[in-house]
Design an enzyme around this catalytic site. Structure first.
Site, PDB file in Angstrom:
ATOM      1  N   GLY A   1       0.748  -1.259  -0.221  1.00 22.92           N
ATOM      2  CA  GLY A   1      -0.020   0.057  -0.033  1.00 22.92           C
ATOM      3  C   GLY A   1       0.905   1.306   0.071  1.00 22.92           C
ATOM      4  O   GLY A   1       1.661   1.652   1.166  1.00 22.92           O
TER       5      GLY A   1
ATOM      6  N   HIS B   1     -10.789  -1.220  17.459  1.00 23.32           N
ATOM      7  CA  HIS B   1     -10.411  -0.063  16.894  1.00 23.32           C
ATOM      8  C   HIS B   1     -11.583   0.752  16.195  1.00 23.32           C
ATOM      9  O   HIS B   1     -11.917   0.630  14.932  1.00 23.32           O
ATOM     10  CB  HIS B   1      -9.532  -0.221  15.942  1.00 23.32           C
ATOM     11  CG  HIS B   1      -8.862   1.345  15.209  1.00 23.32           C
ATOM     12  ND1 HIS B   1      -8.324   2.403  16.080  1.00 23.32           N
ATOM     13  CD2 HIS B   1      -8.678   1.631  14.042  1.00 23.32           C
ATOM     14  CE1 HIS B   1      -8.049   3.226  15.260  1.00 23.32           C
ATOM     15  NE2 HIS B   1      -8.214   2.901  13.789  1.00 23.32           N
TER      16      HIS B   1
HETATM   17  N1  APR Z   1      -2.348  -4.580  -3.421  1.00 21.19           N
HETATM   18  C1  APR Z   1      -1.571  -3.567  -2.753  1.00 21.19           C
HETATM   19  N2  APR Z   1      -1.987  -2.154  -2.902  1.00 21.19           N
HETATM   20  C2  APR Z   1      -3.336  -1.907  -3.139  1.00 21.19           C
HETATM   21  C3  APR Z   1      -4.340  -3.130  -3.202  1.00 21.19           C
HETATM   22  C4  APR Z   1      -3.572  -4.450  -3.213  1.00 21.19           C
HETATM   23  N3  APR Z   1      -4.573  -5.444  -3.757  1.00 21.19           N
HETATM   24  N4  APR Z   1      -5.486  -2.526  -3.212  1.00 21.19           N
HETATM   25  C5  APR Z   1      -5.544  -1.179  -3.189  1.00 21.19           C
HETATM   26  N5  APR Z   1      -4.106  -0.970  -2.761  1.00 21.19           N
HETATM   27  C6  APR Z   1      -3.572   0.208  -2.592  1.00 21.19           C
HETATM   28  C7  APR Z   1      -4.189   1.465  -3.390  1.00 21.19           C
HETATM   29  O1  APR Z   1      -3.899   1.626  -4.685  1.00 21.19           O
HETATM   30  C8  APR Z   1      -3.720   2.777  -2.676  1.00 21.19           C
HETATM   31  O2  APR Z   1      -2.462   3.278  -3.124  1.00 21.19           O
HETATM   32  O3  APR Z   1      -3.795   0.743  -1.304  1.00 21.19           O
HETATM   33  C9  APR Z   1      -3.360   2.060  -1.059  1.00 21.19           C
HETATM   34  C10 APR Z   1      -4.319   2.703   0.031  1.00 21.19           C
HETATM   35  O4  APR Z   1      -3.659   4.218   0.149  1.00 21.19           O
HETATM   36  P1  APR Z   1      -4.876   5.306   0.475  1.00 21.19           P
HETATM   37  O5  APR Z   1      -6.121   5.153  -0.426  1.00 21.19           O
HETATM   38  O6  APR Z   1      -4.042   6.569   0.232  1.00 21.19           O
HETATM   39  O7  APR Z   1      -5.302   5.000   1.808  1.00 21.19           O
HETATM   40  P2  APR Z   1      -4.666   5.093   3.223  1.00 21.19           P
HETATM   41  O8  APR Z   1      -5.146   6.439   3.903  1.00 21.19           O
HETATM   42  O9  APR Z   1      -3.114   5.054   3.206  1.00 21.19           O
HETATM   43  O10 APR Z   1      -5.134   4.149   4.298  1.00 21.19           O
HETATM   44  C11 APR Z   1      -5.027   2.748   3.922  1.00 21.19           C
HETATM   45  O11 APR Z   1      -5.334   2.065   6.348  1.00 21.19           O
HETATM   46  O12 APR Z   1      -6.257   3.531   8.048  1.00 21.19           O
HETATM   47  C12 APR Z   1      -6.546   2.461   6.908  1.00 21.19           C
HETATM   48  O13 APR Z   1      -8.804   2.998   6.684  1.00 21.19           O
HETATM   49  C13 APR Z   1      -7.478   3.159   6.236  1.00 21.19           C
HETATM   50  O14 APR Z   1      -8.119   1.019   5.131  1.00 21.19           O
HETATM   51  C14 APR Z   1      -7.442   2.332   5.145  1.00 21.19           C
HETATM   52  C15 APR Z   1      -5.829   1.879   4.900  1.00 21.19           C
END
Ligand code: APR
Length: 313
Positions: free
Chosen positions: A10, A176
């Site tokens: 991510g 949480h």
């Molecule tokens: N594999 C890898 N990355 C992925 C996948 C996957 N299968 N599916 C989605 N992603 C990536 C997205 O492309 C995105 O870049 O996960 C990233 C999530 O980043 P953001 O949308 O910016 O979210 P963020 O604020 O980082 O939060 C991520 O953490 O706190 C929790 O609720 C929040 O569930 C959320 C997670």
């Protein structure tokens, strides 16, 4: 001795924040992994180019391939959707479970010896699913929530008393979500027990704000959720493992009898984190009211986990 490797699955808001902090702290080399083409590569190159200014020699790389997990000492998972205004963390269950399923299988294949920290929401259900899907030992799979929730409570206590946030010790247990439990008696300020400085009614208001703190930020940002404080909280946990710090922090840990919770259910409790992951779960004595609130929180987690169990059956 080779440098440690930290994989961030991510590369979104939290992933990018963590990569920068890791490079600053020089805890190891970092690989950012994401399905979005160019994003992990772009963010890692951006950090690489800032290393002279940061005074860092860490290597930060980006990849769209889970095989880049290979050889990781720590994997921090933020892959998944964040909340939008009006959504609860639980509304993310279905879509984020599908993502955790993919990432969990990849960790099992490429990084079975890693220490895994899950951040994706709904946290307690996602870390439970991660442990089951990856098959890693429960002491090596934890959820990041308590460090953040405790830091938020400490922040609100510090603001109320007009003292330094770093002098406040706070503890928030349970799931949480809206049912998390802030503990008045367990907070202290520069070693002074909080009940001597703040009445219960005031504390309860701050604990309530803590339970809604994630939502407060979602409402302000309008797109996405909190990322700076979740990012640094997850790094604190990674640091405890990498440096064998024996840190006493609250994390979502697998419970098998502790606090009357069974079945490997994950819930926020104080633990000792070191080179073996969760090395001890502290069973603190709760008052009748606190235990009742904790039980309500556990029941909320159980509902989500029942959904996960059904999905995996
Ligand atoms: N594999 C890898 N990355 C992925 C996948 C996957 N299968 N599916 C989605 N992603 C990536 C997205 O492309 C995105 O870049 O996960 C990233 C999530 O980043 P953001 O949308 O910016 O979210 P963020 O604020 O980082 O939060 C991520 O953490 O706190 C929790 O609720 C929040 O569930 C959320 C997670």
């Amino acid at each position: 001795m080779a440098r440690k490797k930290i994989a961030l699955v991510g590369a979104g808001q939290i992933g990018g924040t963590m990569a920068l902090v890791l490079a600053q702290k020089q805890l190891g080399d970092v690989v950012l992994i994401d399905i979005a083409e160019g994003v992990p590569q772009g963010k890692s190159l951006d950090i690489m180019e800032g290393r002279l200014v940061l005074g860092s020699s860490c290597i930060v790389e980006g990849s769209n391939d889970y095989a880049a997990l290979k050889g990781s000492d720590v994997v921090i998972v933020t892959a998944g959707l964040p909340r939008k205004p009006g959504m609860s963390r639980d509304d993310l269950l279905d879509v984020n479970f599908g993502i955790i399923e993919k990432v969990g299988k990849a960790i099992k294949e490429h990084a079975p010896n890693a220490f895994v920290i899950v951040v994706t929401n709904p946290l307690d259900a996602m870390v439970y699913a991660m442990q089951k899907i990856s098959g890693l030992p429960a002491n090596k799979v934890v959820g990041m929530a308590g460090v953040l929730d405790s830091a938020r409570l400490a922040c609100f206590v510090a603001m109320e008393l007009d003292v330094s946030a770093e002098d406040v010790q706070a503890i928030v247990m349970g799931g949480h979500g809206d049912t998390m439990v802030g503990l008045h008696d367990f907070c202290s300020v520069g070693g002074i027990p909080l009940p001597q400085l703040m009445d219960k009614a005031t504390f309860d208001k701050l604990a309530k704000r803590t339970a809604g703190a994630g939502g407060e930020i979602v409402a302000l940002l309008k797109t996405g959720s909190a990322f700076y404080s979740p990012g640094v909280s997850a790094i604190k946990m990674a640091e405890a493992f990498l440096l064998d710090k024996k840190s006493v922090v609250t994390v979502a840990a697998s419970l098998n009898g502790e606090y009357g919770v069974t079945g490997g259910l994950y819930c926020g409790v104080p633990v000792k984190l070191g080179a073996n992951g969760v090395e001890k779960i502290f069973q603190v004595k709760l008052s009748a009211d606190e235990q009742k609130a904790f039980d309500v929180s556990v029941a909320a987690v159980k509902d989500l986990v029942a959904w996960v169990d059904k999905k995996m059956a």
